[in-house]
Design a protein around this motif. Structure first.
Motif, short mmCIF file in Angstrom:
data_model
loop_
_atom_site.label_atom_id
_atom_site.label_comp_id
_atom_site.label_asym_id
_atom_site.label_seq_id
_atom_site.Cartn_x
_atom_site.Cartn_y
_atom_site.Cartn_z
N HIS A 184 0.84 -1.20 0.00
CA HIS A 184 0.00 0.00 0.00
C HIS A 184 0.87 1.25 0.00
CE1 HIS A 184 -3.47 2.55 0.78
NE2 HIS A 184 -2.79 3.12 1.76
N GLN A 185 1.99 1.21 0.73
CA GLN A 185 2.87 2.38 0.81
C GLN A 185 3.68 2.56 -0.46
OE1 GLN A 185 5.23 2.55 4.36
NE2 GLN A 185 6.55 4.18 3.62
N ILE A 186 4.19 1.48 -1.02
CA ILE A 186 5.07 1.57 -2.19
C ILE A 186 4.27 1.57 -3.49
CG2 ILE A 186 6.91 0.37 -3.46
CD1 ILE A 186 7.96 -0.65 -0.80
N GLY A 187 3.22 0.79 -3.53
CA GLY A 187 2.43 0.64 -4.76
C GLY A 187 2.35 -0.83 -5.15
N ARG A 188 1.14 -1.35 -5.32
CA ARG A 188 0.98 -2.78 -5.59
C ARG A 188 1.51 -3.19 -6.96
NH1 ARG A 188 -1.91 -4.82 -1.51
NH2 ARG A 188 -3.17 -3.36 -0.29
N THR A 189 1.47 -2.28 -7.91
CA THR A 189 2.02 -2.61 -9.22
C THR A 189 3.53 -2.50 -9.25
OG1 THR A 189 1.75 -0.32 -9.97
CG2 THR A 189 -0.08 -1.85 -10.38
N ILE A 190 4.10 -1.80 -8.28
CA ILE A 190 5.56 -1.63 -8.21
C ILE A 190 6.20 -2.76 -7.43
CG2 ILE A 190 7.40 -0.14 -7.30
CD1 ILE A 190 5.60 2.25 -7.88
N LEU A 191 5.61 -3.13 -6.31
CA LEU A 191 6.14 -4.21 -5.46
C LEU A 191 5.16 -5.37 -5.48
CD1 LEU A 191 8.46 -4.92 -3.43
CD2 LEU A 191 6.86 -4.28 -1.62
N GLN A 192 5.63 -6.50 -6.01
CA GLN A 192 4.76 -7.67 -6.14
C GLN A 192 5.32 -8.85 -5.37
OE1 GLN A 192 3.92 -8.54 -10.22
NE2 GLN A 192 2.96 -6.55 -10.61
N VAL A 193 4.42 -9.66 -4.84
CA VAL A 193 4.80 -10.89 -4.16
C VAL A 193 4.91 -12.00 -5.20
CG1 VAL A 193 4.13 -12.60 -2.43
CG2 VAL A 193 3.62 -10.16 -2.06
N LYS A 194 6.09 -12.64 -5.27
CA LYS A 194 6.32 -13.66 -6.28
C LYS A 194 6.04 -15.06 -5.77
CE LYS A 194 7.53 -12.71 -9.73
NZ LYS A 194 6.77 -12.26 -10.91
N GLY A 195 5.87 -15.21 -4.48
CA GLY A 195 5.56 -16.54 -3.95
C GLY A 195 6.18 -16.76 -2.60
N ASN A 196 5.49 -17.55 -1.78
CA ASN A 196 6.00 -17.89 -0.45
C ASN A 196 6.81 -19.16 -0.57
OD1 ASN A 196 6.51 -18.13 2.22
ND2 ASN A 196 4.37 -18.02 2.89
N LEU A 197 8.12 -19.04 -0.40
CA LEU A 197 9.01 -20.20 -0.57
C LEU A 197 9.05 -20.99 0.72
CD1 LEU A 197 11.79 -18.39 -2.55
CD2 LEU A 197 9.81 -19.61 -3.40
N ASN A 198 8.48 -22.17 0.71
CA ASN A 198 8.36 -22.98 1.92
C ASN A 198 9.64 -23.70 2.25
OD1 ASN A 198 5.60 -22.34 2.20
ND2 ASN A 198 5.08 -23.86 0.64
N THR A 199 9.72 -24.16 3.47
CA THR A 199 10.87 -24.97 3.90
C THR A 199 10.91 -26.26 3.11
OG1 THR A 199 10.71 -24.07 6.12
CG2 THR A 199 11.97 -26.11 5.87
N PRO A 200 12.09 -26.68 2.60
CA PRO A 200 12.17 -27.90 1.82
C PRO A 200 11.71 -29.11 2.63
CG PRO A 200 14.22 -26.64 1.68
CD PRO A 200 13.38 -26.01 2.75
N PRO A 201 11.04 -30.06 1.99
CA PRO A 201 10.62 -31.25 2.72
C PRO A 201 11.80 -32.08 3.16
CG PRO A 201 10.29 -31.52 0.35
CD PRO A 201 10.68 -30.10 0.57
N LYS A 202 11.63 -32.75 4.28
CA LYS A 202 12.70 -33.60 4.78
C LYS A 202 12.92 -34.76 3.83
CE LYS A 202 14.29 -35.88 8.99
NZ LYS A 202 13.93 -36.24 10.37
N LEU A 203 14.18 -34.98 3.48
CA LEU A 203 14.50 -35.99 2.48
C LEU A 203 14.45 -37.38 3.09
CD1 LEU A 203 17.50 -34.23 0.76
CD2 LEU A 203 15.13 -34.26 0.03
N PRO A 204 14.01 -38.38 2.31
CA PRO A 204 14.02 -39.76 2.81
C PRO A 204 15.44 -40.22 3.06
CG PRO A 204 13.54 -39.70 0.46
CD PRO A 204 13.50 -38.28 0.94
N GLN A 205 15.59 -41.15 3.98
CA GLN A 205 16.91 -41.55 4.43
C GLN A 205 17.36 -42.92 3.93
OE1 GLN A 205 18.99 -39.47 6.11
NE2 GLN A 205 17.37 -37.99 5.66
N GLU A 206 16.67 -43.46 2.87
CA GLU A 206 17.13 -44.74 2.37
C GLU A 206 18.49 -44.57 1.71
OE1 GLU A 206 14.86 -42.91 -1.03
OE2 GLU A 206 14.66 -43.12 1.14
N PRO A 207 19.32 -45.62 1.66
CA PRO A 207 20.64 -45.50 1.06
C PRO A 207 20.55 -45.03 -0.38
CG PRO A 207 20.42 -47.58 2.23
CD PRO A 207 19.06 -46.97 2.18
N ALA A 208 21.44 -44.11 -0.75
CA ALA A 208 21.44 -43.59 -2.12
C ALA A 208 21.99 -44.62 -3.09
CB ALA A 208 22.29 -42.31 -2.17
#
Length: 411
Positions: A363-387
């Motif tokens: 609202h202060q800067i301008g919605r067309t000027i400052l845009q939200v590109k996405g909420n980057l979530n914490t990566p999922p915990k990887l499975p622990q089976e042998p690679a």
């Protein structure tokens, strides 16, 4: 998907330069097979564009072919790649020190007060450390700053900003008008020199990449396997780490999936010996983890696109600071009369940003000027089976050096 094969005379560091060349073309490497035995680097890369689509631009394909035909032409290309700009265009400022809320805002304010215009910048933070590479020019002349008294004043004031009470590490700063290394590689080197790989007690271990290092005595290599969330430029970051730590990748395989990337390397030190001690093993593991985490997108991505003006970066970062947001990573670029800035932000505790705060900032800067590109979530915990091992013999078995064409399209 495009298949790229690069037979080149081997020398230390050329693998990193090849990968850097591809990522600077905004190509995404989805698979890679690496071999450097016999004095040649035989690389095979499967690449797409940033949207995961097959490369159809014939100009791009022709450029890759022309560039990598010989080592000499490849080196000439690297000298003009992204991140390397003639010195007369700007003055480079490198900063490393303790990260804290509002640091970029304070740095920007000092530069604005000193009539320095920020042309471009990249800021990384990791493990409570911060590194910044800024390219600035004189606001009135539009040229690099060459006056030595003025440069000394800039250095003195920025050093004061970087100093933190109780910090045992001395902040580092340099100002230069000389040509610089590739910017992202330089940021890796700066944080490595600042020892950001040394873990803090409060560090988040949940999303760490899984790195294992084992002896491969029958081949006199050290085997390194890495499992982590897939993302752009992941291969560049890991190979950059190994190269700057003076390790040679003799063979390697990289396979990416929908969420996870698997990397396997067979390495030796440049002196020809594998990793020989537990202390060295632990150090390499910690440094690889840090190299992967530095670029990992943390927090909410905000993109600013507007007309450029002097002092804009100082104003924007001040607003973010006043709303209690911490900038975890930032990319600043100027394109003609336009500016495009990307900020990854969290609250002061590292938690997701309250949507109401984002709404107030827009609202202060301008919605067309400052845009939200996405909420980057914490990566999922990887499975622990042998690679599983994807060692190069499964791929190169029955194939000869002459059997590869430089580039061909794959469906």
């Amino acid at each position: 998907m495009m298949f790229v094969s690069m037979p080149l005379l081997y020398r230390h560091g050329i693998l990193l330069e090849v990968i850097q060349f591809l990522v600077d073309l905004n190509l995404v490497i989805t698979k890679a097979y690496i071999s450097s035995d016999g004095g040649y680097l035989m690389d095979v890369f499967y690449v797409t564009d940033i949207n995961g689509q097959k490369i159809g631009d014939q100009a791009t394909i022709s450029y890759i072919k022309t560039t990598v035909e010989t080592n000499a032409s490849f080196l000439n290309s690297m000298r003009s790649s992204v991140g390397v700009v003639p010195s007369k265009e700007y003055t480079s400022i490198e900063l490393t020190g303790t990260d804290r809320p509002g640091l970029l805002s304070e740095v920007s304010a000092v530069l604005t007060d000193l009539s320095c215009s920020v042309v471009s910048a990249e800021i990384w933070t990791h493990n409570a450390r911060a590194a910044a590479l800024l390219h600035v020019k004189d606001q009135s002349s539009g040229c690099a700053i060459e006056d030595q008294k003025r440069l000394l004043k800039i250095k003195k004031l920025l050093c004061n900003v970087l100093r933190t009470n109780g910090d045992l590490r001395t902040p580092s700063m340099s100002i230069s008008s000389a040509r610089v290394l590739h910017g992202e590689r330089r940021l890796h080197q700066m944080l490595f020199a600042d020892r950001d790989f040394e873990r803090l007690d409060c560090a988040n271990y949940n999303s760490r990449p899984h790195v294992t290092i084992l002896d491969c005595s029958d081949r006199d290599y050290t085997a390194v396997t890495i499992r982590s969330k897939d993302r752009p430029k992941l291969l560049f970051d890991t190979v950059c780490c190994l190269t700057d730590m003076q390790y040679v990748v003799y063979h390697g395989t990289v396979v990416t999936g929908r969420m996870e990337a698997y990397q396997e390397y067979y390495i030796k030190h440049v002196d020809g010996f594998p990793i020989s001690s537990e202390a060295e093993r632990q150090r390499v593991m910690a440094c690889l983890e840090a190299a992967i985490e530095r670029r990992a997108s943390e927090g909410l991505e905000l993109e600013l696109y507007t007309d450029d003006r002097f002092g804009l970066l100082s104003d924007i970062t001040r607003i973010l600071r006043e709303y209690g947001l911490c900038i975890r990573r930032a990319e600043i670029s100027t394109m003609g009369r336009k500016v495009k800035d990307t900020f990854f932000v969290t609250d002061a505790s590292g938690n997701p940003v309250d949507p109401k705060i984002v709404d107030s900032i827009q609202h202060q800067i301008g919605r067309t000027i400052l845009q939200v590109k996405g909420n980057l979530n914490t990566p999922p915990k990887l499975p622990q089976e042998p690679a599983r091992s994807f060692f190069f013999t499964n791929f190169f078995k029955g194939r000869s050096f002459q059997s590869f064409k430089l580039i061909k399209s794959c469906s």
